[in-house]
Scaffold this motif. Structure first.
Motif, mmCIF file in Angstrom:
data_model
loop_
_atom_site.group_PDB
_atom_site.id
_atom_site.type_symbol
_atom_site.label_atom_id
_atom_site.label_comp_id
_atom_site.label_asym_id
_atom_site.label_seq_id
_atom_site.Cartn_x
_atom_site.Cartn_y
_atom_site.Cartn_z
ATOM 1 N N GLY A 164 98.370 21.152 -36.596
ATOM 2 C CA GLY A 164 98.248 20.091 -35.611
ATOM 3 C C GLY A 164 98.708 20.517 -34.228
ATOM 4 O O GLY A 164 99.632 21.320 -34.085
ATOM 5 N N VAL A 165 98.041 19.983 -33.201
ATOM 6 C CA VAL A 165 98.369 20.277 -31.802
ATOM 7 C C VAL A 165 98.399 18.962 -31.031
ATOM 8 O O VAL A 165 97.462 18.159 -31.119
ATOM 9 C CB VAL A 165 97.325 21.222 -31.167
ATOM 10 N N TYR A 166 99.477 18.742 -30.307
ATOM 11 C CA TYR A 166 99.546 17.615 -29.391
ATOM 12 C C TYR A 166 99.723 18.182 -27.991
ATOM 13 O O TYR A 166 100.703 18.873 -27.718
ATOM 14 C CB TYR A 166 100.704 16.679 -29.740
ATOM 15 N N GLY A 167 98.770 17.918 -27.127
ATOM 16 C CA GLY A 167 98.797 18.535 -25.812
ATOM 17 C C GLY A 167 98.437 17.582 -24.698
ATOM 18 O O GLY A 167 97.838 16.523 -24.919
ATOM 19 N N ARG A 168 98.791 17.995 -23.490
ATOM 20 C CA ARG A 168 98.485 17.208 -22.303
ATOM 21 C C ARG A 168 98.234 18.166 -21.154
ATOM 22 O O ARG A 168 98.967 19.135 -20.955
ATOM 23 C CB ARG A 168 99.677 16.298 -21.971
ATOM 24 N N THR A 169 97.178 17.915 -20.421
ATOM 25 C CA THR A 169 96.895 18.680 -19.210
ATOM 26 C C THR A 169 96.936 17.743 -18.013
ATOM 27 O O THR A 169 96.663 16.542 -18.128
ATOM 28 C CB THR A 169 95.520 19.366 -19.270
ATOM 29 N N TRP A 170 97.274 18.324 -16.852
ATOM 30 C CA TRP A 170 97.334 17.559 -15.618
ATOM 31 C C TRP A 170 96.507 18.251 -14.545
ATOM 32 O O TRP A 170 96.538 19.478 -14.435
ATOM 33 C CB TRP A 170 98.772 17.445 -15.100
ATOM 34 N N ALA A 171 95.802 17.438 -13.755
ATOM 35 C CA ALA A 171 95.071 17.947 -12.597
ATOM 36 C C ALA A 171 95.590 17.200 -11.371
ATOM 37 O O ALA A 171 94.977 16.245 -10.888
ATOM 38 C CB ALA A 171 93.573 17.746 -12.775
ATOM 39 N N LYS A 172 96.749 17.623 -10.887
ATOM 40 C CA LYS A 172 97.392 16.929 -9.773
ATOM 41 C C LYS A 172 96.812 17.340 -8.429
ATOM 42 O O LYS A 172 96.932 16.606 -7.460
ATOM 43 C CB LYS A 172 98.900 17.195 -9.807
ATOM 44 N N ARG A 173 96.197 18.511 -8.394
ATOM 45 C CA ARG A 173 95.588 18.982 -7.149
ATOM 46 C C ARG A 173 94.196 18.366 -7.000
ATOM 47 O O ARG A 173 93.292 18.642 -7.798
ATOM 48 C CB ARG A 173 95.496 20.505 -7.152
ATOM 49 N N GLU A 174 94.012 17.553 -5.998
ATOM 50 C CA GLU A 174 92.743 16.850 -5.820
ATOM 51 C C GLU A 174 91.625 17.776 -5.347
ATOM 52 O O GLU A 174 90.452 17.425 -5.444
ATOM 53 C CB GLU A 174 92.911 15.704 -4.824
ATOM 54 N N ASP A 175 91.981 18.966 -4.848
ATOM 55 C CA ASP A 175 90.970 19.856 -4.296
ATOM 56 C C ASP A 175 90.421 20.838 -5.326
ATOM 57 O O ASP A 175 89.605 21.698 -4.983
ATOM 58 C CB ASP A 175 91.536 20.630 -3.108
ATOM 59 N N ILE A 176 90.835 20.726 -6.601
ATOM 60 C CA ILE A 176 90.273 21.583 -7.647
ATOM 61 C C ILE A 176 89.862 20.722 -8.835
ATOM 62 O O ILE A 176 90.364 19.607 -9.022
ATOM 63 C CB ILE A 176 91.266 22.682 -8.105
ATOM 64 N N ASP A 177 88.926 21.240 -9.636
ATOM 65 C CA ASP A 177 88.343 20.465 -10.729
ATOM 66 C C ASP A 177 88.824 20.923 -12.105
ATOM 67 O O ASP A 177 88.190 20.613 -13.111
ATOM 68 C CB ASP A 177 86.816 20.563 -10.675
ATOM 69 N N VAL A 178 89.929 21.662 -12.151
ATOM 70 C CA VAL A 178 90.503 22.109 -13.417
ATOM 71 C C VAL A 178 91.987 21.762 -13.418
ATOM 72 O O VAL A 178 92.560 21.431 -12.371
ATOM 73 C CB VAL A 178 90.321 23.627 -13.627
ATOM 74 N N GLU A 179 92.605 21.836 -14.604
ATOM 75 C CA GLU A 179 94.027 21.488 -14.696
ATOM 76 C C GLU A 179 94.892 22.531 -14.006
ATOM 77 O O GLU A 179 94.607 23.721 -14.042
ATOM 78 C CB GLU A 179 94.449 21.326 -16.166
ATOM 79 N N ASP A 180 95.975 22.057 -13.388
ATOM 80 C CA ASP A 180 96.945 22.973 -12.802
ATOM 81 C C ASP A 180 98.190 23.106 -13.673
ATOM 82 O O ASP A 180 99.011 23.996 -13.445
ATOM 83 C CB ASP A 180 97.331 22.554 -11.383
ATOM 84 N N SER A 181 98.322 22.247 -14.691
ATOM 85 C CA SER A 181 99.470 22.296 -15.588
ATOM 86 C C SER A 181 99.070 21.845 -16.979
ATOM 87 O O SER A 181 98.107 21.088 -17.141
ATOM 88 C CB SER A 181 100.606 21.395 -15.086
#
Length: 330
Positions: A194-211
């Motif tokens: 099992g995997v529990y994960g979370r990604t964040w895209a806080k940078r509005e100028d890119i379309d991929v996760e930064d964290s």
């Protein structure tokens, strides 16, 4: 006789690989790139034949091929090269998505050549030291690994690294896979339940996760925690911490140190040799091509295990649920 090496992708990474393989005794005989200026620079630097299409490589006398293309183009070049029976060093990750990675591995299983994934850290002296101590049983049963690759301000400002169609993701597939690979290696690549994960895209100028963060539970009960960021309000670093029933260790990949812990109050610092960041991997590939046998670590099957967990992290982040990786057993 020197291994005859071709480079598919003659940009920065391809050139850096070629320089180190040449120093390791490899013969850089060919380069492939769609950009004329990249081909011209490569030909001038290495006195090599250059082509626009990787298919032109296979008519020549080539022993091994290094593929440094954007992730979305890995499959086409890797499958064709493996079908030609040649050895392959494929830059990490295996591909831009899991289905593509599985097709690369299927080709490798049927090929006369071998395929290794370009996880550079697996060849570092301090990593080899850590893995040897784990395998010897020094730490007892390893129950948890903390894997961390965090930058303070390291978001690529342009290029394919922030293009979701070409990269398949952001910080997780760029830098996170390095320490995830180390964590799974420390546990001998177990099946993951099992995997529990979370990604964040806080940078509005890119379309991929930064964290990205994740908790991975293996079928034997061991766990992995993953912390990845291109830009975080935190101390930067690249590290893997191993906890076992009889001891543990902290590997700081950033400064090349290994600290070993037991029941005593103080940690033991283990000294290892300094090394170039890319040379150990390239030396291993050249030696493996000459020997006709794959390196002992970082084969493409391990790369697939990493990609399956990455895929599960993305699916868990989308659904907010615990996800079982697809076909997670090696």
């Amino acid at each position: 006789m020197s291994s005859r090496i071709g480079i598919v992708g003659c940009g920065l990474m391809g050139t850096e690989h070629a320089k180190r393989m040449e120093r390791a005794g490899g013969d850089i005989v060919a380069g492939v790139d769609v950009a004329p200026e990249a081909r011209e620079r490569f030909a001038d630097t290495f006195d090599a034949d250059v082509y626009e299409d990787h298919a032109d490589l296979y008519a020549g006398d080539i022993d091994g091929v290094v593929i440094t293309l954007p992730n979305a183009f890995h499959e086409e070049a890797a499958v064709a090269t493996l079908d030609a029976g040649l050895d392959v060093l494929l830059e990490k990750p295996v591909a831009h998505d899991l289905a593509s990675a599985e097709r690369v591995v299927a080709a490798a299983r049927d090929s006369e050549g071998f395929c290794m994934t370009g996880f550079t850290m697996r060849f570092y002296a301090e990593v080899t030291e850590l893995m040897g101590r784990i395998e010897s049983g020094e730490f007892g049963d390893v129950t948890h690994v903390e894997a961390r690759y965090v930058r303070r301000d390291g978001v690529p400002e342009s290029g394919w690294f922030i293009d979701p169609d070409l990269a398949g993701g952001g910080a997780l597939v760029d830098v996170g896979v390095h320490v995830l690979d180390l964590a799974l290696a420390a546990l001998d690549f177990p099946a993951v339940e099992g995997v529990y994960g979370r990604t964040w895209a806080k940078r509005e100028d890119i379309d991929v996760e930064d964290s990205a963060t994740a908790l991975v539970r293996c079928d034997d009960g061991a766990t992995v925690s993953l912390d990845v960021s291109w830009a975080a309000n935190a101390d930067p670093g690249q590290s893997v911490a191993v906890r076992g029933s009889d001891g543990g260790a902290l590997l700081d990949v950033g400064d090349g140190t290994l600290r070993v812990y037991d029941d005593a109050d103080d940690a033991t610092r283990v000294e290892t040799a300094d090394h170039d960041w890319l040379a150990p991997e390239d030396e291993a590939f050249v030696d493996a091509v000459e020997d006709g046998a794959p390196p002992a670590v970082s084969d493409v099957e391990e790369g697939l295990a990493v990609q399956r967990v990455v895929d599960a992290i993305y699916r868990s982040s989308e659904t907010g649920t615990l996800v079982a990786p697809s076909q997670n057993a090696r």
